[in-house]
Design a protein around this motif. Structure first.
Motif, PDB file in Angstrom:
ATOM      1  N   ALA A  75       0.841  -1.199   0.000  1.00  0.00           N
ATOM      2  CA  ALA A  75       0.000   0.000   0.000  1.00  0.00           C
ATOM      3  C   ALA A  75       0.875   1.248   0.000  1.00  0.00           C
ATOM      4  CB  ALA A  75      -0.900   0.015   1.223  1.00  0.00           C
ATOM      5  N   GLY A  76       0.530   2.190  -0.849  1.00  0.00           N
ATOM      6  CA  GLY A  76       1.154   3.501  -0.725  1.00  0.00           C
ATOM      7  C   GLY A  76       0.751   4.128   0.592  1.00  0.00           C
ATOM      8  N   THR A  77       1.735   4.477   1.418  1.00  0.00           N
ATOM      9  CA  THR A  77       1.433   5.009   2.754  1.00  0.00           C
ATOM     10  C   THR A  77       2.220   6.284   3.049  1.00  0.00           C
ATOM     11  OG1 THR A  77       3.097   3.512   3.694  1.00  0.00           O
ATOM     12  CG2 THR A  77       0.816   2.766   3.724  1.00  0.00           C
ATOM     13  N   GLY A  78       2.786   6.889   2.028  1.00  0.00           N
ATOM     14  CA  GLY A  78       3.643   8.048   2.257  1.00  0.00           C
ATOM     15  C   GLY A  78       2.864   9.340   2.401  1.00  0.00           C
ATOM     16  N   ALA A  79       3.494  10.300   3.053  1.00  0.00           N
ATOM     17  CA  ALA A  79       2.924  11.648   3.210  1.00  0.00           C
ATOM     18  C   ALA A  79       4.054  12.583   3.609  1.00  0.00           C
ATOM     19  CB  ALA A  79       1.827  11.662   4.271  1.00  0.00           C
ATOM     20  N   ASN A  80       3.835  13.882   3.412  1.00  0.00           N
ATOM     21  CA  ASN A  80       4.852  14.822   3.890  1.00  0.00           C
ATOM     22  C   ASN A  80       4.596  15.230   5.337  1.00  0.00           C
ATOM     23  OD1 ASN A  80       2.615  16.396   3.316  1.00  0.00           O
ATOM     24  ND2 ASN A  80       3.758  18.032   2.308  1.00  0.00           N
ATOM     25  N   GLY A 100       4.000  -1.389   3.413  1.00  0.00           N
ATOM     26  CA  GLY A 100       3.717  -0.009   3.072  1.00  0.00           C
ATOM     27  C   GLY A 100       4.863   0.541   2.242  1.00  0.00           C
ATOM     28  N   LEU A 101       4.541   1.397   1.300  1.00  0.00           N
ATOM     29  CA  LEU A 101       5.540   2.091   0.487  1.00  0.00           C
ATOM     30  C   LEU A 101       5.459   3.567   0.846  1.00  0.00           C
ATOM     31  CD1 LEU A 101       7.631   2.012  -1.868  1.00  0.00           C
ATOM     32  CD2 LEU A 101       5.697   2.472  -3.403  1.00  0.00           C
ATOM     33  N   SER A 102       6.503   4.058   1.514  1.00  0.00           N
ATOM     34  CA  SER A 102       6.443   5.403   2.093  1.00  0.00           C
ATOM     35  C   SER A 102       7.429   6.331   1.385  1.00  0.00           C
ATOM     36  CB  SER A 102       6.762   5.331   3.594  1.00  0.00           C
ATOM     37  OG  SER A 102       6.448   6.547   4.234  1.00  0.00           O
ATOM     38  N   VAL A 103       6.875   7.290   0.675  1.00  0.00           N
ATOM     39  CA  VAL A 103       7.694   8.192  -0.127  1.00  0.00           C
ATOM     40  C   VAL A 103       8.410   9.214   0.760  1.00  0.00           C
ATOM     41  CG1 VAL A 103       5.886   9.922  -0.524  1.00  0.00           C
ATOM     42  CG2 VAL A 103       7.650   9.543  -2.264  1.00  0.00           C
ATOM     43  N   VAL A 104       9.558   9.674   0.290  1.00  0.00           N
ATOM     44  CA  VAL A 104      10.266  10.777   0.944  1.00  0.00           C
ATOM     45  C   VAL A 104       9.327  11.980   1.020  1.00  0.00           C
ATOM     46  CG1 VAL A 104      12.102  12.475   0.567  1.00  0.00           C
ATOM     47  CG2 VAL A 104      12.594  10.031   0.310  1.00  0.00           C
ATOM     48  N   LEU A 132      11.024   2.136   1.867  1.00  0.00           N
ATOM     49  CA  LEU A 132      11.317   3.528   1.572  1.00  0.00           C
ATOM     50  C   LEU A 132      11.105   3.771   0.081  1.00  0.00           C
ATOM     51  CD1 LEU A 132      14.743   3.649   3.477  1.00  0.00           C
ATOM     52  CD2 LEU A 132      12.491   4.235   4.408  1.00  0.00           C
ATOM     53  N   TYR A 133      10.813   5.018  -0.266  1.00  0.00           N
ATOM     54  CA  TYR A 133      10.609   5.359  -1.674  1.00  0.00           C
ATOM     55  C   TYR A 133      11.294   6.694  -1.938  1.00  0.00           C
ATOM     56  CZ  TYR A 133       7.935   6.591  -5.946  1.00  0.00           C
ATOM     57  OH  TYR A 133       7.560   6.961  -7.202  1.00  0.00           O
ATOM     58  N   ASN A 134      12.368   6.640  -2.718  1.00  0.00           N
ATOM     59  CA  ASN A 134      13.132   7.844  -3.029  1.00  0.00           C
ATOM     60  C   ASN A 134      12.925   8.236  -4.486  1.00  0.00           C
ATOM     61  OD1 ASN A 134      14.943   9.962  -2.495  1.00  0.00           O
ATOM     62  ND2 ASN A 134      16.664   8.806  -3.337  1.00  0.00           N
ATOM     63  N   VAL A 135      12.255   9.367  -4.694  1.00  0.00           N
ATOM     64  CA  VAL A 135      11.985   9.844  -6.050  1.00  0.00           C
ATOM     65  C   VAL A 135      12.186  11.365  -6.065  1.00  0.00           C
ATOM     66  CG1 VAL A 135       9.482   9.921  -5.562  1.00  0.00           C
ATOM     67  CG2 VAL A 135      10.297   9.823  -7.960  1.00  0.00           C
ATOM     68  N   PRO A 136      13.453  11.814  -6.018  1.00  0.00           N
ATOM     69  CA  PRO A 136      13.727  13.244  -5.865  1.00  0.00           C
ATOM     70  C   PRO A 136      13.172  14.114  -6.983  1.00  0.00           C
ATOM     71  CG  PRO A 136      15.738  12.002  -6.360  1.00  0.00           C
ATOM     72  CD  PRO A 136      14.677  11.005  -6.043  1.00  0.00           C
ATOM     73  N   ALA A 140      11.476  16.823  -4.632  1.00  0.00           N
ATOM     74  CA  ALA A 140      12.444  17.909  -4.411  1.00  0.00           C
ATOM     75  C   ALA A 140      13.276  17.663  -3.160  1.00  0.00           C
ATOM     76  CB  ALA A 140      11.743  19.269  -4.335  1.00  0.00           C
ATOM     77  N   CYS A 141      13.438  16.399  -2.805  1.00  0.00           N
ATOM     78  CA  CYS A 141      14.212  16.027  -1.624  1.00  0.00           C
ATOM     79  C   CYS A 141      14.785  14.635  -1.877  1.00  0.00           C
ATOM     80  CB  CYS A 141      13.316  16.029  -0.389  1.00  0.00           C
ATOM     81  SG  CYS A 141      14.188  15.821   1.164  1.00  0.00           S
TER      82      CYS A 141
END
Length: 293
Positions: A75-80, A100-104, A132-136, A140-141
């Motif tokens: 499940a996508g579970t990322g948030a800022n 869970g897939l949690s975006v930066v 973890l999900y890193n997609v700068p 923008a991070c």
């Protein structure tokens, strides 16, 4: 460890932008029949920025129910917001997601220490195993390899989706990561070399339209069958490139519509693929033998 081709599944919608759950369930069945190794629900490709929290969880629940244990569901579970990411993680766990897939965190641009504390807090406040999900390019991070590897020491952080497309960074991760820390490509165009240098699979946009081919390519690459993997990947190269001709998931939703798999719905601020781009994506689908010339 979950390996192979994991589809970053689109969220089908009708022409009014309402979620089409019957079609979503059909997509899940099709992916399992085609050999997809896992399904990511409500990631970026699933339009996570345009659905509300209750819709988000309803989509995850529907995918879990339809998969019925046949493949894992991520499940996508990322948030800022760290609190929101924890909330989504726990809700996803409640409805049966396996990971869970949690975006930066996007937009607020935290420091590396802020990123570490964000993901550490998620890991400590949910029992859902987290990728973890890193997609700068979108957030923008950038989560550094050093920070990711520190997070890999935490028991509930189990892998990373690296969408940088940077093979030098991927090789460094493969060299230094614990053996049980899963490494997934988030860049279809570099998935083949990513696996060959030590990656475990991909979380793929291309797999939405070519699930069998992506699964076969990943399996061949993992088995060291390089000529077979290259032959499959060569047919997919135009898709890898042109499914990003406009912002994801605009092109891939149109491609699935052209294949007769989903209706034409997409939510603002995303819009339907432009006509000039449609011709380009259509040629890529034809090159992959997914639609007739």
């Amino acid at each position: 460890m979950l390996t192979g081709s994991l589809v970053a599944l689109v969220t089908p919608m009708d022409v009014n932008g309402e979620i089409d759950f019957p079609t979503l369930r059909k997509l899940v069945d099709w992916h399992i029949e085609q050999g997809t190794n896992g399904i990511v629900a409500v990631g970026t490709t699933g339009e996570s920025p345009t659905v509300d929290v209750e819709e988000h969880i309803a989509i995850v629940r529907a995918v879990v129910e339809q998969a019925a244990g046949r493949v894992p569901v991520i499940a996508g579970t990322g948030a800022n917001s760290t609190r929101e990411a924890i909330h989504l993680s726990n809700r996803a766990l409640e409805v049966g997601a396996n990971y869970g897939l949690s975006v930066v965190p996007y937009y607020n641009k935290p420091t590396q220490n802020g990123l570490y504390q964000h993901f550490k807090s998620i890991a400590e406040n949910t029992a859902l195993p987290t990728l973890l999900y890193n997609v700068p390019g979108r957030t923008a991070c950038d989560l550094s390899n050093d920070t990711a590897l520190e997070l890999a020491k935490l028991p509930n952080i189990v892998g990373i989706k690296d969408a940088t497309g940077n093979l030098e960074r991927a090789a460094d991760l493969a060299k230094r990561a614990p053996s049980d820390f899963a490494l997934y490509s988030g860049d279809d165009a570099s998935t083949l070399p990513f696996i060959l240098i030590g990656g475990h699979g991909t979380i793929s946009v291309t797999a939405n339209v070519a699930p069998q081919a992506m699964s076969q390519m990943c399996a061949a690459a993992a088995a060291g069958q390089i000529s077979t993997a290259r032959a499959i990947n060569d047919k997919l190269q135009d898709l890898h490139r042109h499914l990003f001709i406009e912002a994801n998931p605009i092109p891939v939703k149109w491609a699935l519509e052209a294949m007769g798999k989903i209706p034409a719905g997409i939510r603002l601020p995303l819009t339907r693929l432009s006509e000039p781009a449609q011709a380009i994506v259509r040629k890529a689908l034809q090159a992959a033998d997914l639609i007739n010339p």
